[in-house]
Design an enzyme around this catalytic site. Sequence first.
Site, PDB file in Angstrom:
ATOM      1  N   ASP A   1       0.813  -1.217   0.000  1.00  0.00           N
ATOM      2  CA  ASP A   1       0.000   0.000   0.000  1.00  0.00           C
ATOM      3  C   ASP A   1       0.845   1.265   0.000  1.00  0.00           C
ATOM      4  O   ASP A   1       2.063   1.224   0.193  1.00  0.00           O
ATOM      5  CB  ASP A   1      -0.973  -0.002   1.196  1.00  0.00           C
TER       6      ASP A   1
ATOM      7  N   GLU B   1      -9.767  -1.978   5.081  1.00  0.00           N
ATOM      8  CA  GLU B   1     -10.461  -1.677   6.328  1.00  0.00           C
ATOM      9  C   GLU B   1     -11.710  -2.555   6.481  1.00  0.00           C
ATOM     10  O   GLU B   1     -12.204  -3.124   5.499  1.00  0.00           O
ATOM     11  CB  GLU B   1     -10.882  -0.203   6.330  1.00  0.00           C
TER      12      GLU B   1
ATOM     13  N   ASN C   1      -7.948  -3.096  14.084  1.00  0.00           N
ATOM     14  CA  ASN C   1      -9.318  -3.412  13.654  1.00  0.00           C
ATOM     15  C   ASN C   1      -9.339  -4.549  12.628  1.00  0.00           C
ATOM     16  O   ASN C   1     -10.332  -4.748  11.939  1.00  0.00           O
ATOM     17  CB  ASN C   1      -9.990  -2.153  13.072  1.00  0.00           C
TER      18      ASN C   1
ATOM     19  N   HIS D   1      -7.394  -4.780   9.944  1.00  0.00           N
ATOM     20  CA  HIS D   1      -7.056  -4.438   8.561  1.00  0.00           C
ATOM     21  C   HIS D   1      -5.746  -5.092   8.142  1.00  0.00           C
ATOM     22  O   HIS D   1      -4.846  -5.302   8.948  1.00  0.00           O
ATOM     23  CB  HIS D   1      -7.081  -2.924   8.304  1.00  0.00           C
TER      24      HIS D   1
HETATM   25  C1  GLP Z   1      -0.644   0.122   8.749  1.00  0.00           C
HETATM   26  C2  GLP Z   1      -0.258  -0.573   7.420  1.00  0.00           C
HETATM   27  C3  GLP Z   1      -0.402  -2.067   7.525  1.00  0.00           C
HETATM   28  C4  GLP Z   1       0.205  -2.504   8.836  1.00  0.00           C
HETATM   29  C5  GLP Z   1      -0.655  -2.046   9.977  1.00  0.00           C
HETATM   30  C6  GLP Z   1      -0.088  -2.349  11.355  1.00  0.00           C
HETATM   31  O1  GLP Z   1      -1.735   0.948   8.642  1.00  0.00           O
HETATM   32  N1  GLP Z   1      -0.926  -0.101   6.256  1.00  0.00           N
HETATM   33  O2  GLP Z   1       0.207  -2.688   6.401  1.00  0.00           O
HETATM   34  O3  GLP Z   1       0.277  -3.917   8.882  1.00  0.00           O
HETATM   35  O4  GLP Z   1      -0.992  -0.681   9.854  1.00  0.00           O
HETATM   36  O5  GLP Z   1       0.968  -1.496  11.654  1.00  0.00           O
HETATM   37  P1  GLP Z   1       1.974  -1.715  12.822  1.00  0.00           P
HETATM   38  O6  GLP Z   1       2.879  -2.828  12.393  1.00  0.00           O
HETATM   39  O7  GLP Z   1       2.706  -0.415  12.944  1.00  0.00           O
HETATM   40  O8  GLP Z   1       1.190  -2.074  14.025  1.00  0.00           O
END
Ligand code: GLP
Length: 241
Positions: free
Chosen positions: A67, A143, A136, A138
Amino acid sequence: MDIIKVKDYQEMSEKACSHVINNIHRQDAPVLGLATGSTPEGLYKQLIEKYRQKKVSFEQTTTFNLDEYVGLENDDRNSYHYYMQEKLFNHIDISAEKANLPNGSAADLEQECRNYEAQIQQANGIDLQILGIGLNGHIGFNEPGVSFASRTHVVDLAASTREANARFFPSLEDVPTQAITMGIETIMESKAILLLVSGKQKTEAVARFVNGEISEGFPASVLQQHPQVTLIADEAALGEV
Ligand code: GLP
């Protein structure tokens, strides 16, 4: 699903690194799906270390990130392009043309999504997709409520996701409201998936991911239907699972 329980973040990163390197060594032209966020940073550090020790080369590897934020230039410090350069690409021997991310500043975002899908197809799909999980549920920026039939698309970010990611930005207002993300179907077409989770704030998300009902309301639950998933999670994240 294979569940590998590890002690802490460091051990999760080391185990993930071995898993990724084994996958690279199994293919002539490996294709990796990459994630951002805090979770894979330790993995990227380990990969750089192994590259420096000449235990792995990325010369033949192609990568596709999950992304990118909409509206940030590639050289913006908060873009995922910048993150990947800083945390991995600048330190290994991957060629710039083989390291792909969606372009969140493209003039025609819909066309950019179609191009990204086409590039993945041309590379014969993703061999190993690395994933983190949002609180959540995702994955990428898919989402709750996303269609399981989705492909690369533009999304509106949930308020909770913007809040969770605000720590990387000067203020909440600076967090973009949209992103381009691979879709659920794009992710599910990866031949194998490696999900990394660390920390007690993720315990509930992991429990729902492993044992919860499969529903678009909790996007990561779709991975229960994928034939080749490895979850590497530390004790804090696994909780009672
Ligand atoms: C972000 C990214 C995801 C990631 C998630 C968790 O929004 N787009 O690809 O896996 O949130 O992030 P973190 O590893 O900082 O908890």
